[in-house]
Scaffold this motif. Structure first.
Motif, PDB file in Angstrom:
ATOM      1  N   GLN A   1      47.519  69.919  32.682  1.00  0.00           N
ATOM      2  CA  GLN A   1      46.767  69.927  31.639  1.00  0.00           C
ATOM      3  C   GLN A   1      46.558  68.213  31.128  1.00  0.00           C
ATOM      4  OE1 GLN A   1      45.478  72.673  30.499  1.00  0.00           O
ATOM      5  NE2 GLN A   1      45.420  73.255  32.791  1.00  0.00           N
ATOM      6  N   PRO A   2      45.961  68.087  29.891  1.00  0.00           N
ATOM      7  CA  PRO A   2      46.073  67.069  29.681  1.00  0.00           C
ATOM      8  C   PRO A   2      46.541  66.156  28.869  1.00  0.00           C
ATOM      9  CG  PRO A   2      43.509  68.328  29.458  1.00  0.00           C
ATOM     10  CD  PRO A   2      44.236  68.698  30.071  1.00  0.00           C
ATOM     11  N   GLY A   3      47.312  65.547  28.597  1.00  0.00           N
ATOM     12  CA  GLY A   3      48.631  65.761  27.724  1.00  0.00           C
ATOM     13  C   GLY A   3      49.543  64.117  27.814  1.00  0.00           C
ATOM     14  N   ARG A   4      50.208  64.080  27.046  1.00  0.00           N
ATOM     15  CA  ARG A   4      51.654  63.719  27.571  1.00  0.00           C
ATOM     16  C   ARG A   4      52.508  64.267  27.353  1.00  0.00           C
ATOM     17  NH1 ARG A   4      53.325  58.459  25.557  1.00  0.00           N
ATOM     18  NH2 ARG A   4      55.526  57.591  26.154  1.00  0.00           N
ATOM     19  N   PHE A   5      54.099  64.601  28.347  1.00  0.00           N
ATOM     20  CA  PHE A   5      55.607  64.812  28.722  1.00  0.00           C
ATOM     21  C   PHE A   5      56.024  63.701  28.352  1.00  0.00           C
ATOM     22  CE2 PHE A   5      58.054  65.890  31.803  1.00  0.00           C
ATOM     23  CZ  PHE A   5      58.661  67.772  31.701  1.00  0.00           C
ATOM     24  N   MET A   6      57.716  64.362  27.985  1.00  0.00           N
ATOM     25  CA  MET A   6      58.976  63.849  27.350  1.00  0.00           C
ATOM     26  C   MET A   6      59.685  64.806  27.931  1.00  0.00           C
ATOM     27  SD  MET A   6      57.676  61.872  24.265  1.00  0.00           S
ATOM     28  CE  MET A   6      56.283  61.026  23.977  1.00  0.00           C
ATOM     29  N   ARG A   7      60.546  63.394  29.015  1.00  0.00           N
ATOM     30  CA  ARG A   7      62.229  64.231  29.013  1.00  0.00           C
ATOM     31  C   ARG A   7      62.952  63.356  28.336  1.00  0.00           C
ATOM     32  NH1 ARG A   7      63.030  67.832  34.955  1.00  0.00           N
ATOM     33  NH2 ARG A   7      64.787  67.714  33.466  1.00  0.00           N
ATOM     34  N   SER A   8      63.960  64.168  29.098  1.00  0.00           N
ATOM     35  CA  SER A   8      65.265  62.268  28.473  1.00  0.00           C
ATOM     36  C   SER A   8      65.424  61.943  27.668  1.00  0.00           C
ATOM     37  CB  SER A   8      65.180  61.690  29.746  1.00  0.00           C
ATOM     38  OG  SER A   8      66.132  62.497  31.200  1.00  0.00           O
ATOM     39  N   LEU A   9      64.702  62.563  26.361  1.00  0.00           N
ATOM     40  CA  LEU A   9      64.704  61.802  24.745  1.00  0.00           C
ATOM     41  C   LEU A   9      66.225  61.506  24.429  1.00  0.00           C
ATOM     42  CD1 LEU A   9      62.008  64.091  23.309  1.00  0.00           C
ATOM     43  CD2 LEU A   9      61.658  61.989  24.134  1.00  0.00           C
ATOM     44  N   LYS A  10      67.085  62.413  24.680  1.00  0.00           N
ATOM     45  CA  LYS A  10      68.318  61.735  24.347  1.00  0.00           C
ATOM     46  C   LYS A  10      69.187  60.385  24.124  1.00  0.00           C
ATOM     47  CE  LYS A  10      73.145  63.581  24.331  1.00  0.00           C
ATOM     48  NZ  LYS A  10      74.092  64.242  24.890  1.00  0.00           N
ATOM     49  N   ARG A  11      68.497  59.789  25.759  1.00  0.00           N
ATOM     50  CA  ARG A  11      69.157  58.661  26.392  1.00  0.00           C
ATOM     51  C   ARG A  11      68.114  57.871  25.536  1.00  0.00           C
ATOM     52  NH1 ARG A  11      69.934  57.104  32.511  1.00  0.00           N
ATOM     53  NH2 ARG A  11      72.026  57.890  32.347  1.00  0.00           N
ATOM     54  N   VAL A  12      66.773  57.714  24.629  1.00  0.00           N
ATOM     55  CA  VAL A  12      66.579  56.849  23.859  1.00  0.00           C
ATOM     56  C   VAL A  12      67.556  56.665  22.177  1.00  0.00           C
ATOM     57  CG1 VAL A  12      64.673  56.422  22.758  1.00  0.00           C
ATOM     58  CG2 VAL A  12      64.179  57.311  24.297  1.00  0.00           C
ATOM     59  N   LEU A  13      68.599  57.865  22.360  1.00  0.00           N
ATOM     60  CA  LEU A  13      69.380  57.548  20.413  1.00  0.00           C
ATOM     61  C   LEU A  13      69.788  55.976  20.882  1.00  0.00           C
ATOM     62  CD1 LEU A  13      69.973  60.531  20.021  1.00  0.00           C
ATOM     63  CD2 LEU A  13      69.085  60.290  18.642  1.00  0.00           C
ATOM     64  N   GLY A  14      70.205  55.090  19.706  1.00  0.00           N
ATOM     65  CA  GLY A  14      71.147  54.245  20.101  1.00  0.00           C
ATOM     66  C   GLY A  14      70.147  52.610  20.553  1.00  0.00           C
ATOM     67  N   THR A  15      69.165  53.049  20.750  1.00  0.00           N
ATOM     68  CA  THR A  15      68.310  51.711  22.158  1.00  0.00           C
ATOM     69  C   THR A  15      67.397  51.034  21.480  1.00  0.00           C
ATOM     70  OG1 THR A  15      66.782  53.163  23.026  1.00  0.00           O
ATOM     71  CG2 THR A  15      69.004  53.170  24.176  1.00  0.00           C
ATOM     72  N   PRO A  16      66.613  50.656  20.813  1.00  0.00           N
ATOM     73  CA  PRO A  16      65.578  49.602  20.308  1.00  0.00           C
ATOM     74  C   PRO A  16      63.939  50.908  20.492  1.00  0.00           C
ATOM     75  CG  PRO A  16      66.776  47.870  21.843  1.00  0.00           C
ATOM     76  CD  PRO A  16      68.057  49.095  22.339  1.00  0.00           C
ATOM     77  N   LEU A  17      64.458  51.443  21.390  1.00  0.00           N
ATOM     78  CA  LEU A  17      62.852  52.448  21.538  1.00  0.00           C
ATOM     79  C   LEU A  17      62.596  53.078  19.708  1.00  0.00           C
ATOM     80  CD1 LEU A  17      63.428  53.588  25.559  1.00  0.00           C
ATOM     81  CD2 LEU A  17      61.312  51.846  24.331  1.00  0.00           C
TER      82      LEU A  17
END
Length: 425
Positions: free
Chosen positions: A64-80
């Motif tokens: 299906q057209p769209g954006r998929f994301m996983r492992s979001l917890k790893r972004v916490l505390g980073t510049p992202l």
């Protein structure tokens, strides 16, 4: 203050929420009858509507057209966290993305409680970010702000391995000196703690918790190691090109082997560069597969197949991993020995951190009477054998691997926000 409370285990790979209400602690069904949900989001292209968990995964893999994301917890505390990302052409803040996922959990808890839940204990790894106290503190502050934004008025935190210990303690009849081995998708955390069925009413457990350690290594790192060792070479990893026999750029392969970085690969610049290098490649058949993955945006499918191989190798000595979506008839046979060799350095870091926990607690291996294994990565045979070798005299408890942290956090929440309740699995 209301005695109704909950615990949220926001994991890198899977999440859960448990309620403390009416003298009982229980896990909340968060996706149909499931009490755990993959920490995944899919934003459909047409209107950026968000879907979560298994639904998100199914939508993505059905193309299906769209954006998929996983492992979001790893972004916490980073510049992202400040940089954000682009979702279907719209700039989006990671704080809002994480809040969207956690709000969906809270809504299930509110519905289960029959009223709004205002008190929460959030689980956290011992270290969100290794060797950076500033980044670690920032990660907790970011998670606290998100929890308040989605409707929690009182927010506290507990280390995930301590929460896992609390969940097991309610079933103990005697006293045990235990070590909790919590291997999640993004981190591995350890706690040496004195447990007793008589301690469940204690609100202050400081004297029972002897030491905590943690390292930013988890199941996602096992996926990456396996991918780089067994699968990326079949896409041209470390192959050469041109008259000077230069090695192809390695960064795309490393990013393609990491859940949190795959989405950043599908750029016109990288695809053009890969096409140009293909003309000069000395291994066109394999390198063409990399171009196919980038053009068709099948990086997550590649990682999912890698994760599937990791899970299969828990029970099998060899697994033939299918990659039909890359090339017809494309199968990579992988032996468990190759997987274990690939992750050996990561497992050594995990064992080193556990050993440091013992040292900090001032106890020897032989003093440990109970090893509590939690988190999906404790299923890996090499991990199992290492910890059974490390603690040959200890009993091993490994039930409720994916839900014990959530239960323990709810148990901790009732100690912090209300009266004593009984745990119901």
């Amino acid at each position: 203050m209301s005695s109704l409370s909950c615990g949220i285990d926001f994991g890198t790979s899977n999440s859960s929420i448990a309620l403390a209400q009416n003298q009982t602690i229980s896990l909340v069904p968060v996706e149909d009858a499931h009490v755990t949900i993959p920490s995944a989001i899919f934003f459909q292209q047409v209107d950026n509507k968000a879907f979560y968990g298994r639904t998100a995964i199914n939508l993505f893999f059905s193309r299906q057209p769209g954006r998929f994301m996983r492992s979001l917890k790893r972004v916490l505390g980073t510049p992202l966290m400040k940089q954000g990302t682009v979702v279907n052409g719209t700039a989006m803040n990671f704080s809002n993305i994480i809040a969207s996922f956690l709000r969906s959990l809270k809504q299930k808890a509110d519905a289960g409680a029959g009223q709004e839940v205002e008190n929460v204990v959030m689980g956290r790894p011992v270290h969100f970010v290794d060797n950076s106290p500033e980044s670690d503190a920032r990660a907790q502050d970011e998670l606290r702000e998100i929890a308040r934004r989605i409707g929690f008025k009182n927010v506290d935190f507990q280390y995930e391995p301590i929460a896992a210990a609390f969940a097991h303690e309610a079933r103990l009849t005697g006293e045990k000196l235990a070590i909790v081995v919590d291997l999640g998708g993004g981190t591995s955390d350890f706690t040496v703690i004195r447990l007793s069925g008589q301690s469940v009413r204690k609100t202050d457990r400081t004297s029972d918790i002897l030491a905590n350690t943690g390292v930013r290594v988890g199941g996602n790192d096992f996926d990456k190691d396996l991918s780089l060792a067994a699968i990326m070479p079949e896409l041209g990893y470390r192959s050469t090109y041109g008259d000077k026999n230069l090695e192809v750029p390695l960064k795309p392969f490393h990013d393609l082997a990491e859940w949190s970085k795959v989405n950043f690969l599908y750029t016109p610049k990288l695809i053009t560069q890969t096409r140009q290098l293909l003309h000069q490649s000395h291994d066109k058949r394999r390198y063409r597969r990399l171009l196919s993955v980038l053009e068709n945006e099948t990086g997550h499918a590649l990682l999912a197949a890698t994760e599937g191989a990791k899970i299969a190798l828990t029970d099998q000595e060899m697994y033939e991993t299918p990659f039909e979506f890359v090339e017809e008839g494309f199968v990579v046979p992988i032996k468990r020995r190759l997987f274990e060799d690939a992750i050996r350095l990561e497992v050594e870091k995990i064992v080193t951190s556990a050993t440091q926990c013992l040292r900090d607690a001032g106890v020897g291996n032989e003093a440990i009477e109970l090893v509590i294994l939690t988190g999906g990565s404790t299923e890996v045979p090499l991990v199992q054998s290492e910890f059974r070798r490390l603690f040959p005299n200890a009993a091993v408890a490994d039930e409720n691997k994916l839900s014990s942290v959530g239960l323990g956090l709810a148990y901790d929440s009732q100690n912090k926000f209300g009266s004593h309740v009984a745990i119901k699995a």
